[in-house]
Design a protein around this motif. Structure first.
Motif, PDB file in Angstrom:
ATOM      1  N   LYS A  45       0.833  -1.210   0.000  1.00  0.00           N
ATOM      2  CA  LYS A  45       0.000   0.000   0.000  1.00  0.00           C
ATOM      3  C   LYS A  45       0.867   1.260   0.000  1.00  0.00           C
ATOM      4  O   LYS A  45       0.577   2.235  -0.703  1.00  0.00           O
ATOM      5  CB  LYS A  45      -0.931   0.007   1.210  1.00  0.00           C
ATOM      6  CG  LYS A  45      -2.022  -1.038   1.151  1.00  0.00           C
ATOM      7  CD  LYS A  45      -2.828  -1.055   2.436  1.00  0.00           C
ATOM      8  CE  LYS A  45      -3.858  -2.169   2.432  1.00  0.00           C
ATOM      9  NZ  LYS A  45      -4.583  -2.249   3.716  1.00  0.00           N
ATOM     10  N   VAL A  46       1.919   1.239   0.794  1.00  0.00           N
ATOM     11  CA  VAL A  46       2.832   2.385   0.848  1.00  0.00           C
ATOM     12  C   VAL A  46       3.538   2.553  -0.489  1.00  0.00           C
ATOM     13  O   VAL A  46       3.655   3.673  -1.004  1.00  0.00           O
ATOM     14  CB  VAL A  46       3.844   2.220   2.009  1.00  0.00           C
ATOM     15  CG1 VAL A  46       4.950   3.266   1.925  1.00  0.00           C
ATOM     16  CG2 VAL A  46       3.122   2.292   3.344  1.00  0.00           C
ATOM     17  N   ALA A  47       3.974   1.460  -1.085  1.00  0.00           N
ATOM     18  CA  ALA A  47       4.638   1.525  -2.392  1.00  0.00           C
ATOM     19  C   ALA A  47       3.702   2.125  -3.442  1.00  0.00           C
ATOM     20  O   ALA A  47       4.143   2.913  -4.296  1.00  0.00           O
ATOM     21  CB  ALA A  47       5.113   0.140  -2.820  1.00  0.00           C
ATOM     22  N   ALA A  48       2.433   1.793  -3.367  1.00  0.00           N
ATOM     23  CA  ALA A  48       1.463   2.345  -4.314  1.00  0.00           C
ATOM     24  C   ALA A  48       1.332   3.858  -4.158  1.00  0.00           C
ATOM     25  O   ALA A  48       1.181   4.581  -5.152  1.00  0.00           O
ATOM     26  CB  ALA A  48       0.107   1.665  -4.141  1.00  0.00           C
ATOM     27  N   VAL A  49       1.413   4.356  -2.932  1.00  0.00           N
ATOM     28  CA  VAL A  49       1.354   5.797  -2.693  1.00  0.00           C
ATOM     29  C   VAL A  49       2.592   6.471  -3.285  1.00  0.00           C
ATOM     30  O   VAL A  49       2.491   7.484  -3.982  1.00  0.00           O
ATOM     31  CB  VAL A  49       1.229   6.115  -1.187  1.00  0.00           C
ATOM     32  CG1 VAL A  49       1.398   7.607  -0.922  1.00  0.00           C
ATOM     33  CG2 VAL A  49      -0.109   5.628  -0.650  1.00  0.00           C
ATOM     34  N   VAL A  50       3.763   5.897  -3.024  1.00  0.00           N
ATOM     35  CA  VAL A  50       5.011   6.489  -3.519  1.00  0.00           C
ATOM     36  C   VAL A  50       5.064   6.459  -5.041  1.00  0.00           C
ATOM     37  O   VAL A  50       5.478   7.430  -5.673  1.00  0.00           O
ATOM     38  CB  VAL A  50       6.240   5.786  -2.910  1.00  0.00           C
ATOM     39  CG1 VAL A  50       7.539   6.369  -3.482  1.00  0.00           C
ATOM     40  CG2 VAL A  50       6.231   5.904  -1.388  1.00  0.00           C
ATOM     41  N   ALA A  51       4.625   5.373  -5.640  1.00  0.00           N
ATOM     42  CA  ALA A  51       4.646   5.242  -7.099  1.00  0.00           C
ATOM     43  C   ALA A  51       3.479   5.968  -7.754  1.00  0.00           C
ATOM     44  O   ALA A  51       3.461   6.137  -8.978  1.00  0.00           O
ATOM     45  CB  ALA A  51       4.616   3.764  -7.485  1.00  0.00           C
ATOM     46  N   GLY A  52       2.527   6.424  -6.968  1.00  0.00           N
ATOM     47  CA  GLY A  52       1.302   7.020  -7.480  1.00  0.00           C
ATOM     48  C   GLY A  52       1.406   8.502  -7.783  1.00  0.00           C
ATOM     49  O   GLY A  52       2.459   9.002  -8.196  1.00  0.00           O
ATOM     50  N   GLU A  53       0.314   9.197  -7.542  1.00  0.00           N
ATOM     51  CA  GLU A  53       0.177  10.608  -7.903  1.00  0.00           C
ATOM     52  C   GLU A  53       1.318  11.457  -7.348  1.00  0.00           C
ATOM     53  O   GLU A  53       1.569  11.467  -6.142  1.00  0.00           O
ATOM     54  CB  GLU A  53      -1.154  11.138  -7.359  1.00  0.00           C
ATOM     55  CG  GLU A  53      -1.402  12.588  -7.664  1.00  0.00           C
ATOM     56  CD  GLU A  53      -2.674  13.113  -7.008  1.00  0.00           C
ATOM     57  OE1 GLU A  53      -2.844  14.334  -6.996  1.00  0.00           O
ATOM     58  OE2 GLU A  53      -3.470  12.308  -6.504  1.00  0.00           O
ATOM     59  N   PRO A  54       2.020  12.187  -8.213  1.00  0.00           N
ATOM     60  CA  PRO A  54       3.136  13.021  -7.755  1.00  0.00           C
ATOM     61  C   PRO A  54       2.672  14.180  -6.873  1.00  0.00           C
ATOM     62  O   PRO A  54       1.587  14.729  -7.066  1.00  0.00           O
ATOM     63  CB  PRO A  54       3.736  13.569  -9.055  1.00  0.00           C
ATOM     64  CG  PRO A  54       3.255  12.668 -10.137  1.00  0.00           C
ATOM     65  CD  PRO A  54       1.913  12.185  -9.680  1.00  0.00           C
ATOM     66  N   VAL A  55       3.519  14.522  -5.912  1.00  0.00           N
ATOM     67  CA  VAL A  55       3.321  15.702  -5.065  1.00  0.00           C
ATOM     68  C   VAL A  55       4.597  16.531  -5.119  1.00  0.00           C
ATOM     69  O   VAL A  55       5.662  16.035  -5.494  1.00  0.00           O
ATOM     70  CB  VAL A  55       2.979  15.315  -3.606  1.00  0.00           C
ATOM     71  CG1 VAL A  55       1.652  14.565  -3.540  1.00  0.00           C
ATOM     72  CG2 VAL A  55       4.094  14.486  -2.971  1.00  0.00           C
ATOM     73  N   ASN A  56       4.481  17.782  -4.742  1.00  0.00           N
ATOM     74  CA  ASN A  56       5.658  18.654  -4.746  1.00  0.00           C
ATOM     75  C   ASN A  56       6.612  18.327  -3.608  1.00  0.00           C
ATOM     76  O   ASN A  56       7.824  18.289  -3.793  1.00  0.00           O
ATOM     77  CB  ASN A  56       5.242  20.124  -4.632  1.00  0.00           C
ATOM     78  CG  ASN A  56       4.573  20.636  -5.886  1.00  0.00           C
ATOM     79  OD1 ASN A  56       4.806  20.163  -6.982  1.00  0.00           O
ATOM     80  ND2 ASN A  56       3.714  21.620  -5.715  1.00  0.00           N
ATOM     81  N   LEU A  57       6.070  18.123  -2.417  1.00  0.00           N
ATOM     82  CA  LEU A  57       6.885  18.021  -1.215  1.00  0.00           C
ATOM     83  C   LEU A  57       6.882  16.617  -0.617  1.00  0.00           C
ATOM     84  O   LEU A  57       5.839  15.955  -0.580  1.00  0.00           O
ATOM     85  CB  LEU A  57       6.370  18.992  -0.147  1.00  0.00           C
ATOM     86  CG  LEU A  57       6.303  20.466  -0.537  1.00  0.00           C
ATOM     87  CD1 LEU A  57       5.715  21.282   0.613  1.00  0.00           C
ATOM     88  CD2 LEU A  57       7.679  20.981  -0.917  1.00  0.00           C
ATOM     89  N   ILE A  58       8.044  16.209  -0.095  1.00  0.00           N
ATOM     90  CA  ILE A  58       8.076  14.916   0.584  1.00  0.00           C
ATOM     91  C   ILE A  58       7.326  14.986   1.907  1.00  0.00           C
ATOM     92  O   ILE A  58       6.923  13.954   2.442  1.00  0.00           O
ATOM     93  CB  ILE A  58       9.507  14.353   0.733  1.00  0.00           C
ATOM     94  CG1 ILE A  58      10.437  15.299   1.483  1.00  0.00           C
ATOM     95  CG2 ILE A  58      10.074  14.001  -0.636  1.00  0.00           C
ATOM     96  CD1 ILE A  58      11.834  14.707   1.743  1.00  0.00           C
ATOM     97  N   GLU A  59       7.075  16.186   2.424  1.00  0.00           N
ATOM     98  CA  GLU A  59       6.221  16.339   3.598  1.00  0.00           C
ATOM     99  C   GLU A  59       4.803  15.842   3.286  1.00  0.00           C
ATOM    100  O   GLU A  59       4.184  15.161   4.104  1.00  0.00           O
ATOM    101  CB  GLU A  59       6.158  17.810   4.031  1.00  0.00           C
ATOM    102  CG  GLU A  59       7.451  18.347   4.617  1.00  0.00           C
ATOM    103  CD  GLU A  59       8.456  18.884   3.600  1.00  0.00           C
ATOM    104  OE1 GLU A  59       9.381  19.586   4.020  1.00  0.00           O
ATOM    105  OE2 GLU A  59       8.329  18.592   2.389  1.00  0.00           O
TER     106      GLU A  59
END
Length: 130
Positions: A62-76
């Motif tokens: 599930k976490v991998a899907a978030v990281v590989a998913g929709e881009p965000v500007n900030l790692i926060e």
């Protein structure tokens, strides 16, 4: 009394396209995630049944899907989204999430940039009526 034990997952490395700059989103890079879940594990230890705990393999997916998913500007923002995934299991009282961005666009020599967020259930499982 329930003790708060820990499940720790470190070094989950996933390719993602997060960052402020266009080239970060176009080229992407690897991010490394560390998770620390605080929750009572006595029931799982007593039953020896994976259903009585957080299945860390499924959580990693599930976490991998978030990281590989929709881009965000900030790692926060990415860390916050990952914390939300971990806290979706009401048995998890709190979580610490560290997002490492070792290839951040910094024009100096460095080994890592990381952001850590600490989040807790708004209503701990013991207060939720069943």
């Amino acid at each position: 009394m329930d003790f708060l034990d820990e499940i720790v997952l470190t070094g989950l490395t996933v390719f993602g396209r997060h960052g402020v700059y266009d080239h970060e989103r176009e080229n992407g890079q690897e991010f490394t995630i560390d998770l620390r879940l605080m929750m009572p594990l006595g029931a799982a230890a007593a039953s020896d049944d994976v259903l009585d705990t957080v299945h860390y393999g499924e959580l990693a997916e599930k976490v991998a899907a978030v990281v590989a998913g929709e881009p965000v500007n900030l790692i926060e923002t990415l860390a916050e989204r990952i914390a939300d995934v971990a806290l979706s299991d009401s048995r998890v009282h709190s979580v610490s999430v560290t997002v490492h961005k070792p290839h951040a666009p910094i024009a100096l020599t460095f080994s890592d940039v990381a952001v850590t967020v600490h989040r807790a259930q708004k209503h701990p499982a013991s207060e939720i009526s069943r």
